[in-house]
Design a protein around this motif. Structure first.
Motif, short mmCIF file in Angstrom:
data_model
loop_
_atom_site.label_atom_id
_atom_site.label_comp_id
_atom_site.label_asym_id
_atom_site.label_seq_id
_atom_site.Cartn_x
_atom_site.Cartn_y
_atom_site.Cartn_z
N GLU A 1 -26.81 -67.65 -73.34
CA GLU A 1 -25.59 -66.47 -74.16
C GLU A 1 -25.09 -65.67 -73.33
O GLU A 1 -25.58 -64.92 -72.28
CB GLU A 1 -26.89 -65.28 -74.77
CG GLU A 1 -27.47 -66.16 -75.86
CD GLU A 1 -28.68 -64.95 -76.67
OE1 GLU A 1 -28.56 -63.74 -77.20
OE2 GLU A 1 -30.20 -65.50 -76.99
N VAL A 2 -23.35 -65.53 -73.53
CA VAL A 2 -22.84 -64.94 -72.30
C VAL A 2 -21.99 -64.04 -73.11
O VAL A 2 -20.99 -64.11 -73.91
CB VAL A 2 -21.92 -65.68 -71.09
CG1 VAL A 2 -20.97 -64.77 -70.52
CG2 VAL A 2 -22.88 -66.84 -70.81
N PHE A 3 -22.01 -62.51 -72.31
CA PHE A 3 -21.91 -61.77 -73.21
C PHE A 3 -20.26 -60.51 -71.51
O PHE A 3 -21.13 -60.76 -71.20
CB PHE A 3 -22.40 -60.45 -74.08
CG PHE A 3 -23.54 -60.74 -74.75
CD1 PHE A 3 -22.22 -61.23 -76.19
CD2 PHE A 3 -24.03 -62.01 -74.34
CE1 PHE A 3 -23.11 -61.47 -77.30
CE2 PHE A 3 -25.29 -62.15 -75.08
CZ PHE A 3 -25.14 -62.25 -76.48
N GLY A 4 -19.45 -60.70 -72.10
CA GLY A 4 -18.57 -60.11 -71.41
C GLY A 4 -17.35 -58.80 -71.98
O GLY A 4 -16.53 -59.64 -72.66
N ARG A 5 -17.33 -58.26 -70.98
CA ARG A 5 -15.85 -57.25 -72.04
C ARG A 5 -15.06 -56.44 -70.39
O ARG A 5 -16.25 -56.14 -70.15
CB ARG A 5 -16.60 -55.80 -72.23
CG ARG A 5 -15.80 -54.56 -72.76
CD ARG A 5 -16.34 -53.98 -73.90
NE ARG A 5 -16.96 -53.00 -72.83
CZ ARG A 5 -15.95 -52.19 -71.55
NH1 ARG A 5 -14.92 -51.71 -72.20
NH2 ARG A 5 -16.52 -51.49 -70.98
N LEU A 6 -14.20 -56.54 -70.61
CA LEU A 6 -13.00 -55.87 -69.57
C LEU A 6 -11.98 -55.04 -69.64
O LEU A 6 -11.12 -55.36 -70.91
CB LEU A 6 -12.87 -56.77 -68.79
CG LEU A 6 -11.84 -56.50 -67.08
CD1 LEU A 6 -12.63 -55.97 -66.44
CD2 LEU A 6 -10.47 -58.04 -66.94
N LEU A 7 -12.61 -53.93 -69.35
CA LEU A 7 -11.74 -52.30 -70.17
C LEU A 7 -10.86 -52.14 -69.11
O LEU A 7 -11.01 -51.84 -67.86
CB LEU A 7 -11.96 -51.66 -70.59
CG LEU A 7 -11.35 -50.38 -70.52
CD1 LEU A 7 -10.35 -50.74 -72.05
CD2 LEU A 7 -12.45 -49.37 -71.30
N LEU A 8 -8.76 -52.63 -69.20
CA LEU A 8 -8.13 -51.99 -67.66
C LEU A 8 -7.23 -50.80 -68.35
O LEU A 8 -7.34 -50.83 -70.02
CB LEU A 8 -7.40 -53.53 -67.66
CG LEU A 8 -7.72 -54.43 -67.13
CD1 LEU A 8 -6.56 -55.37 -67.01
CD2 LEU A 8 -8.69 -54.19 -65.32
N ASP A 9 -7.08 -50.25 -67.85
CA ASP A 9 -6.26 -49.00 -67.80
C ASP A 9 -4.38 -49.26 -67.52
O ASP A 9 -4.90 -47.66 -67.06
CB ASP A 9 -6.89 -47.34 -68.24
CG ASP A 9 -6.85 -46.45 -68.26
OD1 ASP A 9 -5.75 -46.48 -68.72
OD2 ASP A 9 -6.74 -45.13 -68.05
#
Length: 348
Positions: free
Chosen positions: A206-214
């Motif tokens: 199981e892989v979960f990834g989140r990338l937040l750029l601003d």
């Protein structure tokens, strides 16, 4: 389709007791392939049975399902940030009818095990990096399935039990307050003595990834969820979503989903686009369209007009779903406890 449900929750410490109860009224609809009433009926004589997917032939069904989970945990600090938590839990479920409409299936499951985990952090300037590794062993103590087989609506109806060794880690990097730039979860599971009588082995990673750029104050978020089969080295499920918003008025999300069946053939592949427009503090418009990339045809379209009142939220909804036709709905919801819609996974 999930209709009204109720979910209370209770917990206390130092001997931690957690419990929940849930009652759901579930309705399953069976779609059909659209065709012209003036043309010949569709013929499936040359189609292989597997091309229809894993249909169970039960058609449209309505079931009341009640289930509860109760657990006891005793956290034991070990020092250096580590904590050992032995636990026991019990799960019970009941259905108003089963595959045979005269049956009323029930299921009871007792489990026990322990979880070892820790939380580490390091500050770099004004940002914080966090890492939380864990390892858990969960064993089935007793399971009883009685009075028939449940109709399958979701994964709960065909729950996999057995002995599981799980390990993984969660990382949050460049964290400031409640926001982080990168989240990454990895979880591996080895299963033995499985209730489905499959051989012992590794479940999909199981892989979960989140990338937040601003960039320049404009938030853009990329979300990825996947299941990787370690034995066949295939991605059996993936979800990729890109979302952003423009000021406080506009939001948009693009997503792609794909899944494989047990024979590693494409079971579904779909893309969708969603949009949200806040005209004023009181009025809101929401639209969504999804389509199948395998059949090259639309799956559903939805449009919602939403009005926020002082105590209630009023919604008008129109939708067209493949195999079911069009529908129109009106709903009135209390403002208390109401969760506003989100486009994608971007905080708004």
């Amino acid at each position: 389709e999930e209709l009204p449900s109720f979910s209370p929750y209770r917990g206390r410490s130092p001997l931690l007791h957690t419990g929940d109860a849930r009652a759901e009224y579930l309705r399953r609809r069976a779609g059909s392939e659209p065709h012209s009433p003036f043309g010949p009926p569709p013929s499936f004589g040359d189609a292989h049975e597997d091309d229809f997917g894993s249909l169970d032939g039960l058609g449209e069904r309505e079931v009341l399902r009640v289930d509860t989970t109760q657990a006891l945990e005793l956290p034991v600090p070990l020092g250096a940030g580590w904590k050992l938590t032995p636990f026991v839990s019990g799960k019970a479920s009941a259905w108003s009818e089963g595959v045979d409409e005269d049956d009323q299936p029930t299921r009871a499951l007792a489990e026990g095990g322990a979880r070892l985990g820790a939380s580490f952090w390091k500050r770099v300037g004004a940002k914080l990096h966090q890492l939380a590794p864990f390892v858990e062993y969960r064993a089935e103590l007793e399971r009883r399935d009685e009075d028939g087989t449940p109709v399958v609506f979701d994964a709960h109806d065909r729950m996999l039990s057995g002995d599981f060794l799980r390990f993984g880690s969660r990382a949050r990097l460049w964290t400031s307050g409640e926001s982080s730039v990168l989240d990454l979860d990895l979880i591996g599971t080895h299963a033995s003595a499985r209730s489905d009588e499959e051989p012992d082995g590794w479940l999909p990673l199981e892989v979960f990834g989140r990338l937040l750029l601003d960039p320049h104050g404009h938030e853009v978020e990329l979300f990825h969820e996947a299941r990787y089969d370690l034995e066949t080295r295939r991605t059996v499920y993936s979800l990729l979503s890109f979302g952003t918003h423009f000021g406080e008025e506009w939001g948009v999300q693009f997503s792609h989903q794909r899944g494989l069946d047990s024979d590693a053939r494409a079971k579904f592949e779909a893309a969708s686009v969603s949009g949200l427009y806040r005209w004023t503090e009181k009025w809101e418009f929401e639209a969504r369209q999804s389509f199948s990339l395998l059949e090259d045809q639309g799956l559903d379209n939805k449009f919602v007009l939403r009005r926020y009142g002082h105590d209630i939220v009023f919604e008008l909804q129109s939708s067209v779903r493949e195999g079911e036709g069009s529908s129109f709905g009106i709903s009135v919801k209390p403002r208390f406890g109401y969760r506003p819609p989100r486009v994608g996974y971007v905080p708004w």
